[in-house]
Every structure is written in C-alpha cells, then in structure tokens.
Design a protein around this motif. Structure first.
Motif, short mmCIF file in Angstrom:
data_model
loop_
_atom_site.label_atom_id
_atom_site.label_comp_id
_atom_site.label_asym_id
_atom_site.label_seq_id
_atom_site.Cartn_x
_atom_site.Cartn_y
_atom_site.Cartn_z
N GLY A 43 3.22 5.37 11.84
CA GLY A 43 3.40 6.07 10.57
C GLY A 43 3.04 7.54 10.72
O GLY A 43 3.74 8.42 10.24
N ALA A 44 1.94 7.81 11.44
CA ALA A 44 1.51 9.19 11.67
C ALA A 44 2.54 9.95 12.51
O ALA A 44 2.79 11.13 12.28
N ASN A 45 3.15 9.27 13.46
CA ASN A 45 4.18 9.91 14.28
C ASN A 45 5.44 10.20 13.48
O ASN A 45 6.24 11.04 13.86
N ASN A 46 5.61 9.50 12.37
CA ASN A 46 6.77 9.72 11.49
C ASN A 46 6.39 10.59 10.30
O ASN A 46 6.94 10.46 9.22
N GLN A 47 5.38 11.45 10.51
CA GLN A 47 4.92 12.40 9.49
C GLN A 47 4.27 11.71 8.29
O GLN A 47 4.15 12.30 7.23
N GLN A 48 3.89 10.46 8.43
CA GLN A 48 3.22 9.74 7.36
C GLN A 48 1.80 9.46 7.86
O GLN A 48 1.54 8.43 8.45
N THR A 49 0.91 10.41 7.65
CA THR A 49 -0.43 10.32 8.25
C THR A 49 -1.29 9.23 7.63
O THR A 49 -2.24 8.78 8.24
N GLU A 50 -0.95 8.82 6.42
CA GLU A 50 -1.70 7.76 5.76
C GLU A 50 -0.72 6.69 5.29
O GLU A 50 0.41 6.98 4.97
N MET A 51 -1.21 5.46 5.26
CA MET A 51 -0.37 4.35 4.80
C MET A 51 -1.14 3.48 3.83
O MET A 51 -2.35 3.30 3.98
N LYS A 52 -0.44 2.92 2.87
CA LYS A 52 -1.05 1.95 1.96
C LYS A 52 -1.12 0.60 2.68
O LYS A 52 -0.32 0.30 3.56
N VAL A 53 -2.07 -0.21 2.26
CA VAL A 53 -2.21 -1.56 2.81
C VAL A 53 -0.89 -2.33 2.64
O VAL A 53 -0.45 -3.03 3.56
N SER A 54 -0.25 -2.16 1.50
CA SER A 54 1.02 -2.87 1.25
C SER A 54 2.10 -2.46 2.26
O SER A 54 2.90 -3.30 2.69
N GLU A 55 2.12 -1.19 2.64
CA GLU A 55 3.11 -0.71 3.63
C GLU A 55 2.82 -1.33 5.00
O GLU A 55 3.74 -1.74 5.71
N ILE A 56 1.55 -1.38 5.36
CA ILE A 56 1.17 -1.97 6.65
C ILE A 56 1.52 -3.45 6.66
O ILE A 56 2.11 -3.95 7.61
N GLY A 78 -15.34 2.42 12.76
CA GLY A 78 -15.09 3.86 12.72
C GLY A 78 -13.71 4.28 13.20
O GLY A 78 -13.50 5.44 13.57
N LEU A 79 -12.75 3.34 13.19
CA LEU A 79 -11.42 3.63 13.72
C LEU A 79 -10.41 4.04 12.64
O LEU A 79 -9.41 4.67 12.95
N VAL A 80 -10.68 3.65 11.40
CA VAL A 80 -9.83 4.05 10.29
C VAL A 80 -10.72 4.49 9.13
O VAL A 80 -11.91 4.16 9.08
N GLU A 81 -10.10 5.22 8.22
CA GLU A 81 -10.82 5.59 7.00
C GLU A 81 -9.90 5.44 5.81
O GLU A 81 -8.68 5.57 5.94
N ARG A 82 -10.50 5.16 4.68
CA ARG A 82 -9.76 5.00 3.43
C ARG A 82 -9.89 6.26 2.60
O ARG A 82 -10.95 6.87 2.57
N THR A 83 -8.79 6.60 1.96
CA THR A 83 -8.81 7.72 1.01
C THR A 83 -8.08 7.29 -0.24
O THR A 83 -7.16 6.46 -0.18
N VAL A 84 -8.47 7.84 -1.36
CA VAL A 84 -7.80 7.54 -2.63
C VAL A 84 -6.56 8.42 -2.72
O VAL A 84 -6.60 9.62 -2.44
N ASP A 85 -5.45 7.81 -3.09
CA ASP A 85 -4.19 8.53 -3.25
C ASP A 85 -4.32 9.45 -4.47
O ASP A 85 -4.54 8.96 -5.59
#
Length: 146
Positions: A43-56, A78-85
């Motif tokens: 997703g990050a390689n496709n310019q989508q640096t963050e993904m929703k759980v539903s997308e994953i 410590g491999l991922v972090e969550r952010t609020v949309d």
C-alpha cells in the motif's frame, strides 16, 4: 481401495505441512504477520502510506477481527502504528513504523534466501516443474471450494 499414488500424495502433503512449519517463523515472525506487513508495505509503495483494517482484510481475504489481532501483535512489537483518520474520526489507519519497514525487508530477504537455496538444491528445471505443479494443485483446490 486407496491407490499407492493417493497414499504417496497424502504422505507428501503431510510431510510438506511439517516443512511449512519450519518456514512459518522466518526471522521470528509468523506468516500471517508477514502477510499483513507486506500488504501495508505494498500500500505504501502505491502511495497509500496508511491502510484501514478493512482494506487489509479485503486484500488478504480474512476477517477484520483476524487482522486486528495481528495488528495488535505487530503494534506491541513496534512494527506498526495506528492513527485516527482525520476525515473519519471513527476510522483507524495502520502504517509501518521504520522498524516495520526494516523487519519486512529482512523477512523478505530471508525468505528469498531460502527459496534460492531450494533452487540450488533442486536445480532450475525441477524448481520450475515444482512451481508449475504447486500452481496446478492450488488451482485444483480452489475449484473444489467453489
């Protein structure tokens, strides 16, 4: 009556399942964890640096609760972090940390090394045959599930 070939196939599948356990913790991570990391990385390689759980979960074809459990484990490591949309305060987005990027790279390299060693062991021709046969087996079982 079972044929000898069917018996041999069953034994081979059982042996392969045991072999898969060997590969199941490459670089100390479960295959499910690597799949989630790799999906976020793509997703990050496709310019989508963050993904929703539903997308994953859609991309991996598993349920959102399954992805959430894996995300919890990866976040703890410590491999991922969550952010609020910011556009939808109810939605949480997941992104790789710098440690997550490095870990994903390390797992991919370890897996590639194992496969290159397998190719050396089997030879190019048998490796090609194996890849083709495994694809056919996968296709056969997909058709059975329809």
């Amino acid at each position: 009556m079972e044929s000898q070939t069917a018996q041999k196939l069953l034994q081979s599948f059982m042996q392969f399942r045991k072999t898969a356990r060997y590969m199941s913790h490459i670089a100390g991570y479960k295959p499910s964890e690597f799949k989630v990391l790799a999906t976020i990385e793509r997703g990050a390689n496709n310019q989508q640096t963050e993904m929703k759980v539903s997308e994953i979960s859609q991309q991996l074809q598993v349920t959102p609760p399954t992805v959430t459990q894996i995300i919890n484990s990866l976040e703890k490591a410590g491999l991922v972090e969550r952010t609020v949309d910011p556009e939808d305060r109810r939605a949480v987005k997941i992104k790789l940390t710098s440690a997550g990027v490095e870990t994903t790279k390390r797992i991919r390299e370890a897996f590639t090394e194992i496969l290159l060693n397998l190719i050396d062991y089997l030879g190019e021709e048998e490796s090609e045959q194996l890849a083709e046969l495994l694809s056919k087996v996968h296709h056969y079982f997909q058709e059975l599930n329809r």
